[in-house]
Design a protein around this motif. Structure first.
Motif, PDB file in Angstrom:
ATOM      1  N   ALA A   5      -0.738   8.366  34.047  1.00 35.44           N
ATOM      2  CA  ALA A   5       0.043   9.027  34.976  1.00 35.44           C
ATOM      3  C   ALA A   5       1.615   8.778  35.116  1.00 35.44           C
ATOM      4  N   SER A   6       2.323   9.927  35.316  1.00 38.44           N
ATOM      5  CA  SER A   6       3.743   9.639  35.415  1.00 38.44           C
ATOM      6  C   SER A   6       3.987  10.958  36.480  1.00 38.44           C
ATOM      7  N   PRO A   7       5.074  10.974  37.339  1.00 38.57           N
ATOM      8  CA  PRO A   7       5.132  12.234  37.954  1.00 38.57           C
ATOM      9  C   PRO A   7       5.229  13.448  37.066  1.00 38.57           C
ATOM     10  N   THR A   8       6.071  13.495  36.047  1.00 36.87           N
ATOM     11  CA  THR A   8       6.203  14.300  35.113  1.00 36.87           C
ATOM     12  C   THR A   8       4.953  14.903  34.518  1.00 36.87           C
ATOM     13  N   SER A   9       3.846  14.112  34.116  1.00 32.35           N
ATOM     14  CA  SER A   9       2.573  14.434  33.523  1.00 32.35           C
ATOM     15  C   SER A   9       1.787  14.815  34.839  1.00 32.35           C
ATOM     16  N   MET A  10       2.010  14.442  36.064  1.00 36.35           N
ATOM     17  CA  MET A  10       0.972  14.879  36.930  1.00 36.35           C
ATOM     18  C   MET A  10       1.244  16.258  37.285  1.00 36.35           C
ATOM     19  N   LYS A  11       2.563  16.577  37.415  1.00 38.48           N
ATOM     20  CA  LYS A  11       2.986  18.085  37.541  1.00 38.48           C
ATOM     21  C   LYS A  11       2.720  18.805  36.565  1.00 38.48           C
ATOM     22  N   ALA A  12       2.705  18.346  35.264  1.00 36.60           N
ATOM     23  CA  ALA A  12       2.234  19.389  34.163  1.00 36.60           C
ATOM     24  C   ALA A  12       0.933  19.686  34.265  1.00 36.60           C
ATOM     25  N   VAL A  13       0.008  18.861  34.324  1.00 32.27           N
ATOM     26  CA  VAL A  13      -1.254  19.138  34.539  1.00 32.27           C
ATOM     27  C   VAL A  13      -1.759  19.996  35.810  1.00 32.27           C
ATOM     28  N   ILE A  14      -0.942  19.927  36.981  1.00 34.46           N
ATOM     29  CA  ILE A  14      -1.251  20.496  37.955  1.00 34.46           C
ATOM     30  C   ILE A  14      -0.866  21.962  37.736  1.00 34.46           C
ATOM     31  N   ASN A  15       0.404  22.245  37.075  1.00 30.57           N
ATOM     32  CA  ASN A  15       0.602  23.662  36.728  1.00 30.57           C
ATOM     33  C   ASN A  15      -0.475  24.206  35.627  1.00 30.57           C
ATOM     34  N   THR A  49       7.993  12.144  21.944  1.00 33.98           N
ATOM     35  CA  THR A  49       7.456  13.301  22.602  1.00 33.98           C
ATOM     36  C   THR A  49       8.419  13.692  23.979  1.00 33.98           C
ATOM     37  N   ASN A  50       8.807  12.770  24.461  1.00 29.65           N
ATOM     38  CA  ASN A  50       9.554  13.110  25.942  1.00 29.65           C
ATOM     39  C   ASN A  50      10.221  11.843  26.571  1.00 29.65           C
ATOM     40  N   ILE A  51      10.956  12.175  27.609  1.00 30.38           N
ATOM     41  CA  ILE A  51      11.379  11.125  28.480  1.00 30.38           C
ATOM     42  C   ILE A  51      11.039  11.346  29.930  1.00 30.38           C
ATOM     43  N   GLY A  52      10.222  10.635  30.244  1.00 30.94           N
ATOM     44  CA  GLY A  52       9.632  10.741  31.949  1.00 30.94           C
ATOM     45  C   GLY A  52      10.069   9.662  32.632  1.00 30.94           C
ATOM     46  N   ARG A 102       0.867  -1.247  -0.061  1.00 33.55           N
ATOM     47  CA  ARG A 102       0.041  -0.104   0.120  1.00 33.55           C
ATOM     48  C   ARG A 102       1.011   1.005   0.014  1.00 33.55           C
ATOM     49  N   ASN A 103       2.031   1.150   0.701  1.00 34.84           N
ATOM     50  CA  ASN A 103       3.141   2.277   0.756  1.00 34.84           C
ATOM     51  C   ASN A 103       2.446   3.583   1.058  1.00 34.84           C
ATOM     52  N   PRO A 104       1.684   3.629   2.423  1.00 34.52           N
ATOM     53  CA  PRO A 104       1.355   4.969   2.843  1.00 34.52           C
ATOM     54  C   PRO A 104       2.427   5.482   3.285  1.00 34.52           C
ATOM     55  N   ILE A 105       2.343   7.087   3.535  1.00 36.19           N
ATOM     56  CA  ILE A 105       3.339   7.627   4.444  1.00 36.19           C
ATOM     57  C   ILE A 105       3.014   6.790   5.873  1.00 36.19           C
ATOM     58  N   VAL A 106       4.254   6.771   6.478  1.00 35.13           N
ATOM     59  CA  VAL A 106       3.838   6.070   8.208  1.00 35.13           C
ATOM     60  C   VAL A 106       4.638   7.206   8.898  1.00 35.13           C
ATOM     61  N   ILE A 107       3.892   7.624   9.816  1.00 37.58           N
ATOM     62  CA  ILE A 107       4.141   8.497  10.986  1.00 37.58           C
ATOM     63  C   ILE A 107       4.230   7.532  12.348  1.00 37.58           C
ATOM     64  N   ALA A 108       5.357   7.550  13.028  1.00 37.41           N
ATOM     65  CA  ALA A 108       5.458   6.589  14.391  1.00 37.41           C
ATOM     66  C   ALA A 108       5.585   7.830  15.407  1.00 37.41           C
ATOM     67  N   VAL A 109       4.701   7.277  16.425  1.00 38.22           N
ATOM     68  CA  VAL A 109       4.931   8.200  17.511  1.00 38.22           C
ATOM     69  C   VAL A 109       5.096   7.418  18.885  1.00 38.22           C
ATOM     70  N   THR A 110       5.901   7.848  19.727  1.00 37.44           N
ATOM     71  CA  THR A 110       6.421   7.261  21.049  1.00 37.44           C
ATOM     72  C   THR A 110       6.713   8.337  21.989  1.00 37.44           C
ATOM     73  N   GLY A 111       6.968   7.780  23.254  1.00 40.84           N
ATOM     74  CA  GLY A 111       7.258   8.745  24.293  1.00 40.84           C
ATOM     75  C   GLY A 111       6.749   8.368  25.775  1.00 40.84           C
ATOM     76  N   SER A 112       7.394   9.044  26.638  1.00 41.61           N
ATOM     77  CA  SER A 112       6.909   8.806  28.002  1.00 41.61           C
ATOM     78  C   SER A 112       5.405   9.067  28.261  1.00 41.61           C
ATOM     79  N   ASN A 113       5.117  10.173  27.854  1.00 39.84           N
ATOM     80  CA  ASN A 113       3.948  11.011  28.124  1.00 39.84           C
ATOM     81  C   ASN A 113       3.525  11.572  26.633  1.00 39.84           C
ATOM     82  N   GLY A 114       2.189  11.798  26.591  1.00 42.09           N
ATOM     83  CA  GLY A 114       1.803  12.676  25.298  1.00 42.09           C
ATOM     84  C   GLY A 114       1.884  11.909  24.013  1.00 42.09           C
ATOM     85  N   LYS A 115       1.831  10.483  24.007  1.00 44.32           N
ATOM     86  CA  LYS A 115       1.825   9.869  22.758  1.00 44.32           C
ATOM     87  C   LYS A 115       0.442   9.980  22.332  1.00 44.32           C
ATOM     88  N   THR A 116      -0.546   9.819  22.847  1.00 43.97           N
ATOM     89  CA  THR A 116      -1.971   9.680  22.016  1.00 43.97           C
ATOM     90  C   THR A 116      -2.374  11.023  21.785  1.00 43.97           C
TER      91      THR A 116
END
Length: 460
Positions: free
Chosen positions: A336-346, A188-191, A104-118
């Motif tokens: 949740a992770s400590p990093t993402s929890m602090k981010a949403v509190i801020n 996206t990041n390293i948490g 099919r050969n679509p453009i493939v975009i891969a997303v990973t990271g500790s937080n924020g992938k979705t």
């Protein structure tokens, strides 16, 4: 999407029964799912074996099945029912997915990271669908089973495929990226998520960087340019684009302005102002990853802005809903992770016009031997205008203990169960109150959100 039988036969050791090679089949692994003209792929796990459910699969539409050669074929199976024998049904499904991507050969975009992938996946889709027929990972289908199923589910007309990649051990991203062969990859990041299995943030970075092992020649890696664990790594096999607030980033974020609906932001060297209608300052950087992807695909600035303005996130990612008495409830309870929890509190601190800002925080898992200190570190982000802190669970209690020890000027109370916390939360409901819910998935804090939207109870 349907696949041709010829694609399946290519990976079979032998077959039983006949079926036309040009026949189109839809892949499924859940025998309970209604799937007319389906190819049933029985997956074997530690505590289950999908082969045992072949009767249910046939009842629900299976026209053929893959079958592990090590599993005896039931005598009751009709002799004319097509069976494709393989050494390993999961490996065969992954190989078929590779073949389909190649065809099919679509453009493939891969997303990973500790937080924020979705969230990043959702933002990217909202932007690039202005120019391409897109398909993205549905729900949490982001592992060694879900990713090939996503590939095999993409519509025939898909031009750009966005694949979320999750993991909690070394080698898992390596497998996924070599199935997907992305044109563009995003970290996206390293948490601290999964630090229990990966040992350290350095180990997490190493595991996430496995994504480059499958990038196509000439492909692009987009990373958090504010994270030294990513920027210090030298990569020769792909172009690297950095995004963040620090000077020197390829895309540097400047002039971030919040409002009740989201954020306006600009990028250094550009006259454009972007708007993202999503709360959470951390989502500004997620949006910039989307802008970076769009630039790689030569999507016009006008379409990038349109895509961002129409973006909606998957449920339970900073999802705003109205509760009883006009209370604003923010459901960020998917994980949740400590990093993402602090981010949403801020982020909660920045919301205007609320007298009471309440955070409901629960247990976080897979944090390893330092889990108590990591929970306690969340207290560092809690200060005025946060007015109330409710913690739930034995691990969440470490947060409230730290707040009390530090003498933070807010109301603090700890409960072991959601059921115990509910009456206290109900006393806080009014139009001047916003309540944020954040914990690991297993805590199921969304039950409290639903209880505060309508009169219903919660489990322990």
């Amino acid at each position: 999407m349907s696949i041709q039988v010829s694609s399946v036969r290519h990976h079979a050791i032998r077959t039983r029964g006949t079926i036309d090679d040009t026949c189109q089949l839809t892949v499924f692994t859940d025998s309970r799912k209604n799937c007319p003209s389906g190819l049933f792929i029985p997956i074997q796990g530690e505590n289950f074996d999908g082969h045992a459910f072949i009767d249910s699969a046939i009842k629900n539409g299976a026209k053929a099945t893959l079958w592990s050669e090590s599993v005896p074929l039931p005598d009751r199976l009709p002799l004319d029912f097509p069976v494709f024998f393989v050494k390993d049904t999961l490996k065969a499904m992954q190989d078929i997915a590779k073949d389909v991507l190649s065809q099919r050969n679509p453009i493939v975009i891969a997303v990973t990271g500790s937080n924020g992938k979705t969230s990043t996946k959702d933002i990217i889709e909202s932007i690039i669908k202005t120019n391409y027929h897109t398909y993205k990972t549905q729900g949490n289908f982001n592992n060694h089973i879900g990713l090939p199923l996503t590939i095999l589910s993409m519509p025939e007309k898909c031009e750009a495929l966005i694949l979320e990649m999750g993991m909690n051990h070394f080698g898992e991203i390596s497998l996924l990226t070599q199935i997907a062969r992305p044109d563009i990859a995003v970290i996206t990041n390293i948490g601290e998520s999964h630090i229990e299995f990966l040992g350290s943030r350095e180990g997490i970075a190493k595991a996430k960087l496995e994504i480059v092992e499958g990038i196509k020649p000439g492909g692009t890696l987009i990373i958090d340019g504010d994270e030294p664990l990513l920027t210090q790594v030298k990569l020769d096999q792909c172009q690297v684009v950095t995004c963040g607030y620090n000077k020197g980033n390829t895309l540097q974020i400047v002039q971030v302005k919040p409002d009740i609906s989201g954020y306006d932001f600009s990028l250094s060297g550009s006259k454009s102002t972007y708007h993202i209608p999503i709360m959470g300052k951390h989502n500004v950087k997620n949006a910039v990853y989307g802008v970076a992807v769009a630039k790689q695909l030569n999507i016009h600035e006008v379409d990038v802005k349109k895509g961002l303005e129409k973006c909606k996130l998957t449920k339970m990612r900073f999802e705003s809903v109205e509760g009883k008495e006009g209370t604003l409830l923010i459901n960020d309870s998917y994980n949740a992770s400590p990093t993402s929890m602090k981010a949403v509190i801020n982020t909660l601190k920045q919301l205007p016009n609320f007298k009471k800002r309440v955070v409901v925080l629960g247990d976080m898992y897979e944090l390893g031997p330092d889990e108590e200190n990591l929970h306690r570190s969340v207290a560092d982000a809690i200060d005025p205008p946060i007015s109330h802190v409710i913690t739930i669970g034995p691990k969440g209690k470490w947060i409230s203990d730290s707040l009390i020890e530090q003498g933070k000027p807010c109301y603090v109370q700890s409960f072991l169960t959601k059921k115990e916390a509910l009456p206290v939360l109900e006393t806080l409901l009014d139009k001047t109150t916003v309540i944020l819910f954040k914990a690991s998935r297993a805590a199921e804090l969304e039950e409290l959100v639903e209880a505060l939207r309508e009169k219903k109870g919660v489990k322990e």
